[in-house]
Design an enzyme around this catalytic site. Structure first.
Site, PDB file in Angstrom:
ATOM      1  N   GLU A 114      -4.369   3.787   6.112  1.00 12.16           N
ATOM      2  CA  GLU A 114      -4.066   3.414   4.612  1.00 12.16           C
ATOM      3  C   GLU A 114      -4.442   4.807   3.671  1.00 12.16           C
ATOM      4  O   GLU A 114      -4.008   4.925   2.629  1.00 12.16           O
ATOM      5  CB  GLU A 114      -4.852   2.386   4.138  1.00 12.16           C
ATOM      6  CG  GLU A 114      -4.481   1.710   2.974  1.00 12.16           C
ATOM      7  CD  GLU A 114      -5.617   1.186   2.106  1.00 12.16           C
ATOM      8  OE1 GLU A 114      -6.190   1.946   1.515  1.00 12.16           O
ATOM      9  OE2 GLU A 114      -5.835  -0.082   1.933  1.00 12.16           O
ATOM     10  N   SER A 149     -10.669   0.049   3.284  1.00  7.80           N
ATOM     11  CA  SER A 149      -9.858  -0.177   4.467  1.00  7.80           C
ATOM     12  C   SER A 149      -9.442   1.377   4.871  1.00  7.80           C
ATOM     13  O   SER A 149      -8.792   1.957   4.100  1.00  7.80           O
ATOM     14  CB  SER A 149      -8.498  -1.037   4.293  1.00  7.80           C
ATOM     15  OG  SER A 149      -8.937  -2.315   4.012  1.00  7.80           O
ATOM     16  N   ARG A 186       0.861  -1.045  -0.031  1.00 12.58           N
ATOM     17  CA  ARG A 186      -0.069   0.049  -0.001  1.00 12.58           C
ATOM     18  C   ARG A 186       0.985   1.203  -0.143  1.00 12.58           C
ATOM     19  O   ARG A 186       0.303   2.341   0.630  1.00 12.58           O
ATOM     20  CB  ARG A 186      -0.879   0.131   1.147  1.00 12.58           C
ATOM     21  CG  ARG A 186      -1.937  -0.982   1.378  1.00 12.58           C
ATOM     22  CD  ARG A 186      -3.165  -0.759  -0.040  1.00 12.58           C
ATOM     23  NE  ARG A 186      -4.188  -1.797   0.290  1.00 12.58           N
ATOM     24  CZ  ARG A 186      -4.048  -2.987  -0.143  1.00 12.58           C
ATOM     25  NH1 ARG A 186      -3.027  -3.612  -0.608  1.00 12.58           N
ATOM     26  NH2 ARG A 186      -5.358  -3.738   0.148  1.00 12.58           N
TER      27      ARG A 186
HETATM   28  P1  FAD Z   1      -8.473   8.861  -5.351  1.00 16.70           P
HETATM   29  O1  FAD Z   1      -8.894   8.593  -4.152  1.00 16.70           O
HETATM   30  O2  FAD Z   1      -9.010  10.053  -6.167  1.00 16.70           O
HETATM   31  O3  FAD Z   1      -6.784   9.426  -4.954  1.00 16.70           O
HETATM   32  C1  FAD Z   1      -5.979   8.726  -4.131  1.00 16.70           C
HETATM   33  C2  FAD Z   1      -4.715   9.294  -3.723  1.00 16.70           C
HETATM   34  O4  FAD Z   1      -4.020   9.193  -5.277  1.00 16.70           O
HETATM   35  C3  FAD Z   1      -4.755  10.950  -3.456  1.00 16.70           C
HETATM   36  O5  FAD Z   1      -3.803  10.894  -2.796  1.00 16.70           O
HETATM   37  C4  FAD Z   1      -4.717  11.360  -5.133  1.00 16.70           C
HETATM   38  O6  FAD Z   1      -4.006  12.742  -4.716  1.00 16.70           O
HETATM   39  C5  FAD Z   1      -3.484  10.490  -5.727  1.00 16.70           C
HETATM   40  N1  FAD Z   1      -4.112  10.283  -7.305  1.00 16.70           N
HETATM   41  C6  FAD Z   1      -5.213  10.275  -7.754  1.00 16.70           C
HETATM   42  N2  FAD Z   1      -5.048  10.136  -9.077  1.00 16.70           N
HETATM   43  C7  FAD Z   1      -3.739  10.217  -9.320  1.00 16.70           C
HETATM   44  C8  FAD Z   1      -3.015  10.462 -10.560  1.00 16.70           C
HETATM   45  N3  FAD Z   1      -3.323  10.554 -11.621  1.00 16.70           N
HETATM   46  N4  FAD Z   1      -1.905  10.886 -10.375  1.00 16.70           N
HETATM   47  C9  FAD Z   1      -1.129  11.163  -9.237  1.00 16.70           C
HETATM   48  N5  FAD Z   1      -1.748  10.822  -7.960  1.00 16.70           N
HETATM   49  C10 FAD Z   1      -3.091  10.561  -8.159  1.00 16.70           C
HETATM   50  N6  FAD Z   1      -7.620  -0.668  -2.569  1.00 16.70           N
HETATM   51  C11 FAD Z   1      -6.867  -1.639  -2.729  1.00 16.70           C
HETATM   52  O7  FAD Z   1      -5.358  -1.370  -2.698  1.00 16.70           O
HETATM   53  N7  FAD Z   1      -7.271  -2.576  -2.602  1.00 16.70           N
HETATM   54  C12 FAD Z   1      -8.703  -3.004  -2.348  1.00 16.70           C
HETATM   55  O8  FAD Z   1      -9.105  -4.092  -2.322  1.00 16.70           O
HETATM   56  C13 FAD Z   1      -9.504  -1.897  -2.385  1.00 16.70           C
HETATM   57  N8  FAD Z   1     -10.789  -1.888  -2.118  1.00 16.70           N
HETATM   58  C14 FAD Z   1     -11.561  -0.900  -1.680  1.00 16.70           C
HETATM   59  C15 FAD Z   1     -13.000  -1.063  -1.524  1.00 16.70           C
HETATM   60  C16 FAD Z   1     -13.740  -0.025  -1.475  1.00 16.70           C
HETATM   61  C17 FAD Z   1     -15.292  -0.247  -1.141  1.00 16.70           C
HETATM   62  C18 FAD Z   1     -13.061   1.138  -1.606  1.00 16.70           C
HETATM   63  C19 FAD Z   1     -14.340   2.485  -1.327  1.00 16.70           C
HETATM   64  C20 FAD Z   1     -11.907   1.321  -1.771  1.00 16.70           C
HETATM   65  C21 FAD Z   1     -10.958   0.416  -1.895  1.00 16.70           C
HETATM   66  N9  FAD Z   1      -9.609   0.506  -2.007  1.00 16.70           N
HETATM   67  C22 FAD Z   1      -8.984  -0.672  -2.188  1.00 16.70           C
HETATM   68  C23 FAD Z   1      -9.037   1.970  -1.837  1.00 16.70           C
HETATM   69  C24 FAD Z   1      -9.049   2.585  -3.532  1.00 16.70           C
HETATM   70  O9  FAD Z   1     -10.067   1.801  -4.240  1.00 16.70           O
HETATM   71  C25 FAD Z   1      -7.847   2.378  -4.209  1.00 16.70           C
HETATM   72  O10 FAD Z   1      -6.793   3.242  -3.535  1.00 16.70           O
HETATM   73  C26 FAD Z   1      -7.918   3.223  -5.353  1.00 16.70           C
HETATM   74  O11 FAD Z   1      -6.721   3.224  -6.275  1.00 16.70           O
HETATM   75  C27 FAD Z   1      -8.116   4.683  -5.455  1.00 16.70           C
HETATM   76  O12 FAD Z   1      -8.248   5.260  -6.746  1.00 16.70           O
HETATM   77  P2  FAD Z   1      -9.093   6.707  -6.968  1.00 16.70           P
HETATM   78  O13 FAD Z   1      -9.073   7.001  -8.520  1.00 16.70           O
HETATM   79  O14 FAD Z   1     -10.560   6.702  -6.274  1.00 16.70           O
HETATM   80  O15 FAD Z   1      -7.955   7.642  -6.243  1.00 16.70           O
HETATM   81  N1  EPU Z   2     -11.711  -9.977  10.029  1.00 17.52           N
HETATM   82  C1  EPU Z   2     -12.295  -9.410  11.266  1.00 17.52           C
HETATM   83  N2  EPU Z   2     -13.223  -8.927  11.225  1.00 17.52           N
HETATM   84  C2  EPU Z   2     -13.932  -8.119  10.366  1.00 17.52           C
HETATM   85  C3  EPU Z   2     -13.247  -8.424   9.111  1.00 17.52           C
HETATM   86  C4  EPU Z   2     -12.331  -9.423   8.994  1.00 17.52           C
HETATM   87  O1  EPU Z   2     -11.666 -10.188  12.347  1.00 17.52           O
HETATM   88  O2  EPU Z   2     -14.905  -7.400  10.665  1.00 17.52           O
HETATM   89  C5  EPU Z   2     -10.518 -10.754  10.029  1.00 17.52           C
HETATM   90  C6  EPU Z   2     -10.819 -12.033   9.665  1.00 17.52           C
HETATM   91  O3  EPU Z   2      -9.887 -12.998  10.461  1.00 17.52           O
HETATM   92  C7  EPU Z   2     -10.718 -12.376   8.179  1.00 17.52           C
HETATM   93  C8  EPU Z   2      -9.609 -11.371   8.050  1.00 17.52           C
HETATM   94  O4  EPU Z   2      -9.640 -10.177   8.860  1.00 17.52           O
HETATM   95  O5  EPU Z   2     -10.425 -13.334   7.789  1.00 17.52           O
HETATM   96  C9  EPU Z   2      -9.334 -10.834   6.649  1.00 17.52           C
HETATM   97  O6  EPU Z   2     -10.311 -10.019   6.098  1.00 17.52           O
HETATM   98  P1  EPU Z   2     -10.479  -9.705   4.589  1.00 17.52           P
HETATM   99  O7  EPU Z   2      -9.988 -10.981   3.533  1.00 17.52           O
HETATM  100  O8  EPU Z   2     -11.576  -8.956   4.341  1.00 17.52           O
HETATM  101  O9  EPU Z   2      -8.781  -8.835   4.254  1.00 17.52           O
HETATM  102  P2  EPU Z   2      -8.434  -7.454   5.297  1.00 17.52           P
HETATM  103  O10 EPU Z   2      -7.194  -8.091   5.651  1.00 17.52           O
HETATM  104  O11 EPU Z   2      -9.230  -7.009   6.104  1.00 17.52           O
HETATM  105  C10 EPU Z   2      -7.081  -6.496   3.052  1.00 17.52           C
HETATM  106  C11 EPU Z   2      -7.087  -5.491   2.297  1.00 17.52           C
HETATM  107  C12 EPU Z   2      -8.136  -5.046   1.461  1.00 17.52           C
HETATM  108  C13 EPU Z   2      -8.464  -6.212   0.452  1.00 17.52           C
HETATM  109  C14 EPU Z   2      -8.511  -7.646   1.137  1.00 17.52           C
HETATM  110  C15 EPU Z   2      -8.440  -8.752   0.301  1.00 17.52           C
HETATM  111  C16 EPU Z   2      -5.582  -3.830   3.783  1.00 17.52           C
HETATM  112  C17 EPU Z   2      -5.574  -2.728   4.512  1.00 17.52           C
HETATM  113  N3  EPU Z   2      -6.903  -4.365   3.087  1.00 17.52           N
HETATM  114  O12 EPU Z   2      -8.392  -6.452   3.868  1.00 17.52           O
HETATM  115  O13 EPU Z   2      -7.879  -3.745   0.747  1.00 17.52           O
HETATM  116  O14 EPU Z   2      -9.414  -6.086  -0.503  1.00 17.52           O
HETATM  117  O15 EPU Z   2      -7.435  -7.706   1.980  1.00 17.52           O
HETATM  118  O16 EPU Z   2      -7.276  -8.977  -0.209  1.00 17.52           O
HETATM  119  O17 EPU Z   2      -4.597  -4.405   3.116  1.00 17.52           O
HETATM  120  C18 EPU Z   2      -8.426  -1.438   0.766  1.00 17.52           C
HETATM  121  O18 EPU Z   2      -7.224  -1.402   0.622  1.00 17.52           O
HETATM  122  O19 EPU Z   2      -9.130  -0.627   0.828  1.00 17.52           O
HETATM  123  C19 EPU Z   2      -8.904  -2.579   0.835  1.00 17.52           C
HETATM  124  C20 EPU Z   2     -10.272  -3.003   0.886  1.00 17.52           C
END
Ligand code: FAD
Ligand code: EPU
Length: 342
Positions: A338, A242, A164
Site C-alpha cells: 500500500e 498498513s 487505495r
Molecule cells: P506522504 O507520505 O508524504 O506521500 C504519500 C505519497 O503521496 C507519495 O508518493 C508522495 O509523493 C505523494 N504526495 C504527497 N503529497 C502530494 C501532493 N501534494 N501532490 C501529489 N503527490 C503527493 N491511510 C489511509 O488511507 N487510511 C488509514 O486509516 C490510514 N491510517 C494510517 C495510520 C498511521 C499510523 C499511519 C502512519 C498512516 C496511515 N495511513 C492511512 C497512510 C497515510 O496516512 C495516508 O496515505 C496519507 O494520505 C499520507 O499523507 P502524507 O502527507 O503523509 O503523504
Molecule cells: N486482524 C487480525 N490481526 C491483527 C489486526 C487485525 O487478524 O493484528 C483482523 C481482525 O479480523 C480485524 C480485521 O483484521 O477484525 C480488521 O482490522 P482493522 O479494522 O484494523 O482493519 P484493516 O483491514 O487491518 C483497514 C485499512 C486501515 C483502516 C482500517 C479501518 C487497509 C490496507 N487498511 O485495516 O487503513 O484504518 O481498515 O477502516 O485497507 C492504512 O491504510 O494505513 C490504514 C491504517
C-alpha cells in the site's frame, strides 16, 4: 525560497528512515512552486513530492529535488441548501481539516478522523477508513505538472479513484503536484456507523441518548479512540500504517480457502470478489509481534511494520518480502504494497 543541500529526511518520514535528499525545498505558495519547477538548476532533476511522509518507505538517498508541500488555507468556495464546498491547501494537516469541518457540523469526513498526513496526499491513495473514502465527498483538485508546469483541475472521474488508488499513485506519480483539494460536505450529516465496532462503541458512550441525537463530533471522537487503541503512534515508534493492501480474491478461491481455514475473515464486494484482511493472513503466518533486527511487525496490528530505531529502508523492505513469501506459500495470495517505496 530556502533550498537546502544534502538534507536529512529522518524527521520528514514517519518510518524515521535516515536518508538524505540531494536538494530539499519547502513550498508554501503556488508562485514559489512555479519558480522552482522552471528553475534551470532543478528543472531536469528527479523529483519527489512530499507531504507528511506517513505513507512512504525511503530505501536510499534521493538523488534529486524533494519538494515538501506546505501550501495552507481552508475556505468555503460555494454553498447551496444541502452542501458546502470546502477548498483546502495541499499542505494543511488532514486531521486539522477534519476537525475544522466537524466543529462546523459539515458532514462527510468525520470517519476519516486522525489519518496522518496532508490534504494534498489524501486523494493520492483515496484515503479510507471506517466505511468512508475521500472519493465519496470529492469535488475536484488543482495542481501543476512537474514537466511543463501546466495547471490542471481534475474532476472526480479524471482521478480514477479505486481502493487505495488513483491516477496520482500510478501514471502521474511525482509528475503532478496537487496544490488544493475541494470537498463537497453535507450541511445535514447522516451518521455512518456501519463499519466494525463503531455502532457498539458509540452506544457505550452515548449515555442513554438515542443514536439520532448524536453528532458527527461523537463519531469523530469514537473513531479517534478506536484508532489510538489499535494503531501505533509514529511519534513513538516508526511506522507508516498498513504496509500492504487488503487483497481481493475470486469468490470461488475464497470458498476453497474457507474449507482449509474456516476462521478466515472476508467480506463480499460487488464485483464477485471477496476482500480479506491482510492482517489476519500475516498473523496466521506467525509474524505478529515478531522482531527482526531493528525492524518488526507490530504487536497490536499485524499489518503495521515498524522501525525500532535505526532500521534502514532496505531492511524493512526485506522483512516485507519475507512476509509476502510466507503468506503466498500458506494461502496462495500475493500481497501488494500500500505504501510508496522510493
Ligand atoms: P506522504 O507520505 O508524504 O506521500 C504519500 C505519497 O503521496 C507519495 O508518493 C508522495 O509523493 C505523494 N504526495 C504527497 N503529497 C502530494 C501532493 N501534494 N501532490 C501529489 N503527490 C503527493 N491511510 C489511509 O488511507 N487510511 C488509514 O486509516 C490510514 N491510517 C494510517 C495510520 C498511521 C499510523 C499511519 C502512519 C498512516 C496511515 N495511513 C492511512 C497512510 C497515510 O496516512 C495516508 O496515505 C496519507 O494520505 C499520507 O499523507 P502524507 O502527507 O503523509 O503523504
Ligand atoms: N486482524 C487480525 N490481526 C491483527 C489486526 C487485525 O487478524 O493484528 C483482523 C481482525 O479480523 C480485524 C480485521 O483484521 O477484525 C480488521 O482490522 P482493522 O479494522 O484494523 O482493519 P484493516 O483491514 O487491518 C483497514 C485499512 C486501515 C483502516 C482500517 C479501518 C487497509 C490496507 N487498511 O485495516 O487503513 O484504518 O481498515 O477502516 O485497507 C492504512 O491504510 O494505513 C490504514 C491504517
Amino acid at each position: 525560497m530556502n533550498i537546502q543541500k544534502n538534507y536529512s529526511l529522518k524527521n520528514r518520514n514517519t518510518f524515521g528512515i535516515d536518508v538524505k535528499a540531494q536538494f530539499f525545498v519547502d513550498i508554501a505558495a503556488e508562485e514559489d512552486l512555479q519558480l522552482i519547477l522552471t528553475d534551470e538548476n532543478f528543472r531536469h532533476l528527479p523529483k519527489l513530492i512530499l507531504g507528511g511522509g506517513s505513507n512512504i518507505l525511503l530505501t536510499d538517498n534521493f538523488p534529486g529535488l524533494v519538494i515538501k508541500i506546505s501550501i495552507p488555507g481552508i475556505e468555503i468556495v460555494k454553498e447551496d441548501k444541502e452542501s458546502v464546498f470546502i477548498k483546502a491547501g495541499a499542505g494543511e494537516i488532514w486531521h486539522s481539516l477534519v476537525l475544522h469541518c466537524v466543529e462546523r457540523n459539515f458532514g462527510g469526513i468525520e470517519n476519516l478522523s486522525l489519518i496522518p498526513g496532508t490534504v494534498g496526499a489524501a486523494p493520492m491513495q483515496n484515503i479510507g477508513a471506517y466505511g468512508q473514502e475521500i472519493k465519496n465527498v470529492f469535488e475536484s483538485l488543482e495542481g501543476y505538472y512537474t514537466e511543463n508546469v501546466g495547471k490542471k483541475i481534475f474532476n472526480k472521474t479524471e482521478c480514477s479513484f479505486a481502493y487505495r488508488d488513483s491516477i496520482f499513485k500510478r501514471e502521474l506519480k511525482n509528475k503532478f503536484i496537487i496544490t488544493s483539494v475541494t470537498l463537497q460536505l453535507s450541511k445535514s450529516p447522516v451518521l455512518n456507523l456501519d463499519y466494525g465496532t463503531i455502532r457498539e462503541e458509540i452506544e457505550k458512550l452515548s449515555g442513554g441518548r438515542r443514536i439520532d441525537e448524536l453528532s458527527i463530533k461523537n463519531v469523530s471522537d469514537v473513531i479517534c479512540n478506536i484508532r489510538r487503541s489499535k494503531l501505533p503512534d509514529p511519534a513513538r515508534i516508526g511506522n507508516a500504517g498498513s504496509f500492504f493492501k487488503n487483497p481481493e480474491v475470486e469468490e470461488e478461491k475464497f470458498a476453497v480457502l474457507k474449507k482449509s481455514f474456516p476462521e478466515i475473515p472476508g467480506y463480499k464486494l460487488r464485483n464477485k470478489k471477496v476482500k480479506i484482511h491482510a492482517a489476519w493472513l500475516i498473523e496466521q503466518c506467525g509474524w505478529k509481534g515478531k522482531r527482526v533486527g531493528e525492524t518488526g511487525v507490530h504487536e497490536r496490528h499485524a499489518l503495521v511494520l515498524v522501525n525500532y530505531g535505526n532500521a534502514k529502508g532496505s531492511e524493512i523492505l526485506s522483512l516485507a518480502n519475507s512476509i509476502r513469501k510466507s503468506v503466498e506459500k500458506k494461502f496462495g495470495i500475493r500481497l501488494e504494497e500500500e505504501i510508496n517505496v522510493v
